[in-house]
Design a protein around this motif. Sequence first.
Motif, PDB file in Angstrom:
ATOM      1  N   GLY A 196      34.726  46.700  41.854  1.00  0.00           N
ATOM      2  CA  GLY A 196      34.922  46.750  40.418  1.00  0.00           C
ATOM      3  C   GLY A 196      34.085  47.853  39.800  1.00  0.00           C
ATOM      4  N   ASN A 197      33.383  47.535  38.691  1.00  0.00           N
ATOM      5  CA  ASN A 197      32.550  48.516  37.999  1.00  0.00           C
ATOM      6  C   ASN A 197      31.146  48.619  38.568  1.00  0.00           C
ATOM      7  OD1 ASN A 197      34.625  49.149  36.317  1.00  0.00           O
ATOM      8  ND2 ASN A 197      33.817  48.084  34.523  1.00  0.00           N
ATOM      9  N   SER A 198      30.848  47.857  39.611  1.00  0.00           N
ATOM     10  CA  SER A 198      29.497  47.882  40.192  1.00  0.00           C
ATOM     11  C   SER A 198      29.303  49.171  40.991  1.00  0.00           C
ATOM     12  CB  SER A 198      29.280  46.672  41.101  1.00  0.00           C
ATOM     13  OG  SER A 198      29.437  45.464  40.377  1.00  0.00           O
ATOM     14  N   ASP A 199      28.283  49.946  40.620  1.00  0.00           N
ATOM     15  CA  ASP A 199      28.046  51.214  41.313  1.00  0.00           C
ATOM     16  C   ASP A 199      26.859  51.161  42.265  1.00  0.00           C
ATOM     17  OD1 ASP A 199      25.987  51.127  39.493  1.00  0.00           O
ATOM     18  OD2 ASP A 199      26.683  52.839  38.307  1.00  0.00           O
ATOM     19  N   ALA A 200      26.204  49.996  42.340  1.00  0.00           N
ATOM     20  CA  ALA A 200      25.108  49.807  43.295  1.00  0.00           C
ATOM     21  C   ALA A 200      25.099  48.338  43.700  1.00  0.00           C
ATOM     22  CB  ALA A 200      23.777  50.206  42.687  1.00  0.00           C
ATOM     23  N   ILE A 201      24.812  48.097  44.958  1.00  0.00           N
ATOM     24  CA  ILE A 201      24.830  46.724  45.464  1.00  0.00           C
ATOM     25  C   ILE A 201      23.632  46.519  46.388  1.00  0.00           C
ATOM     26  CG2 ILE A 201      27.320  46.462  45.269  1.00  0.00           C
ATOM     27  CD1 ILE A 201      25.874  46.870  48.731  1.00  0.00           C
ATOM     28  N   GLU A 202      23.422  45.267  46.763  1.00  0.00           N
ATOM     29  CA  GLU A 202      22.511  44.926  47.846  1.00  0.00           C
ATOM     30  C   GLU A 202      23.311  44.255  48.941  1.00  0.00           C
ATOM     31  OE1 GLU A 202      19.342  42.586  46.045  1.00  0.00           O
ATOM     32  OE2 GLU A 202      18.021  44.326  46.331  1.00  0.00           O
ATOM     33  N   LEU A 203      22.915  44.524  50.170  1.00  0.00           N
ATOM     34  CA  LEU A 203      23.660  44.008  51.317  1.00  0.00           C
ATOM     35  C   LEU A 203      22.690  43.448  52.347  1.00  0.00           C
ATOM     36  CD1 LEU A 203      26.546  45.543  53.315  1.00  0.00           C
ATOM     37  CD2 LEU A 203      24.341  45.300  54.468  1.00  0.00           C
ATOM     38  N   ARG A 204      23.111  42.376  53.002  1.00  0.00           N
ATOM     39  CA  ARG A 204      22.390  41.902  54.180  1.00  0.00           C
ATOM     40  C   ARG A 204      23.410  41.440  55.208  1.00  0.00           C
ATOM     41  NH1 ARG A 204      19.493  36.129  52.517  1.00  0.00           N
ATOM     42  NH2 ARG A 204      21.399  34.921  52.205  1.00  0.00           N
ATOM     43  N   ILE A 205      22.946  41.338  56.451  1.00  0.00           N
ATOM     44  CA  ILE A 205      23.811  40.921  57.553  1.00  0.00           C
ATOM     45  C   ILE A 205      23.185  39.716  58.236  1.00  0.00           C
ATOM     46  CG2 ILE A 205      24.835  41.570  59.762  1.00  0.00           C
ATOM     47  CD1 ILE A 205      24.862  44.453  58.823  1.00  0.00           C
ATOM     48  N   ILE A 206      23.995  38.702  58.449  1.00  0.00           N
ATOM     49  CA  ILE A 206      23.614  37.613  59.341  1.00  0.00           C
ATOM     50  C   ILE A 206      24.211  37.954  60.695  1.00  0.00           C
ATOM     51  CG2 ILE A 206      23.709  35.130  59.773  1.00  0.00           C
ATOM     52  CD1 ILE A 206      24.213  34.763  56.758  1.00  0.00           C
TER      53      ILE A 206
END
Length: 516
Positions: free
Chosen positions: A474-484
Amino acid sequence: MILKLQLAISLISVIGASAQPVFTDVASDLDLTHQYTGGWEHFVGGGIASFDCDADLLPELYVAGGASSASLFRNKSSRGGDVNMVNDTPVELALTDVTGAYPVDIDSDGLLDLFIMRVGENYLMKGGPDCSFKKFDLGFDGGDRWTTAFSATWEAGNTMPTMAIGNYVNRKDPDGPFEACDTNFLMRPDNRQYSSIPLIPSFCPLSMLFSDWGRSGRQDLRTSNDRHYYVRGGNEQLWAIEDTPRLYDESDGWSDFSIWGMGIASRDLSGDGYPDVFLTSMGDQKMQVKDASVEGPTFLNATYERGTTAHRPYTGGDGRPSTGWHVEFGDVDNDGLDDVFIAKGNVEQMPGSAMSDPNNLLVQNTDGTFIEMGLEAGVASMDRSRGAALIDINLDGMLDLVIVNRRAPVEVYQNDTQTTGNWLLLDVRQSGINSRAVGGWLEVSDGNNIWHREITIGGGHASGSSTFAHFGLGNSDAIELRIIWPDGALSDWLGLDANQILRLDRSEDNISVTNL
């Protein structure tokens, strides 16, 4: 529970309106005339394996041909440019009687291999450089059955994947074809050889999927079975993959039900962390959500609340019930809400089912319901569709579409949607065993919304994909990510900017990022 579901949906509010999806069929311009052909043994099947086999990041397509030869389409697209595919099939893959295929890195050497399903002997093919293939020598018995379903996962302690093989009608049963379902098998590795465990009872599956439905850390096996041939006494199944596999039953919270099961797709739509399930069938399609209030495999039907019945053609004037085959989730307009594609088409000449049966593109609204936009998007083909792939062919951040048709040319649709949201394309890897981290989970958050994505092999209808994981933001231009990771290790949260193609390598339990 409906109130809880509505509350979960209301928590997922993506900023910005979705765009009108637009797809352009480019197959005729590329002179791609491949068809899935054959008699009654090829009424079902007709799948695609999508994967990169020449290390240029762009996905190739291995397309089943039934009585005709299967084809490998090499991807010659310019990155971010127009889709361009050419038929360039090595002799090792130019096989007849192929029903579908799934990419999987059997030996964890980083190169994707192929499990090729056939009417007759199945092939386990080792992938080499530049789309070369040869047969594995793993003591694998390809058999001589009619294989129509496949899934794979890695069980703890094993160096090679456990594979589920679903076989349709026993062609050699003199009392068949009705009530003559063949036996399915669980193939487990032992010292780099495979041994088989019968999964009995077996009920003519057309799709299988290993999935961690309860977030326990173990992927169990869901099978979707075609009651047209088991007729009575059968049902949909969920196998607990224990030392000795067993079926879940009512004492576990599982409810028996029967459909003309064709395809399975799985995706967390509500943001509660549990994968929801979409099952295709003749007539009503079935959307199910996990009942998070109980521990067992209790799924609640949400088909009518979500508007996903897709039970009759929406254009063309044929009012008879539809026949759904491949199903796949994907965000076609990058608004942060997963949409659903369903391949449709009469089995052959079944008079009780629609002959003019357009494919569905169900676009999700912000309230969690879906609206049909196949006609407006340009994908309302009336051919007898079977398998499909909803993937980013030209790596422009938008999902394209490939559809295999029975006795009609393959369709390749470029996504030409004009205004879309932000996106990410992610390639997840780990060194050593299970190079693609099958059984792991990606979690992406923009601070307001969270997307949970399980890494699986299987599902759809005869069609498997091992390509970039695509997230519309969508309009989000930055995110945080993690992996299990598959062994349960949890990485730290990692900040990322949108609109990138990234490789995420495991570095101990955390993530090393490479911009591609």
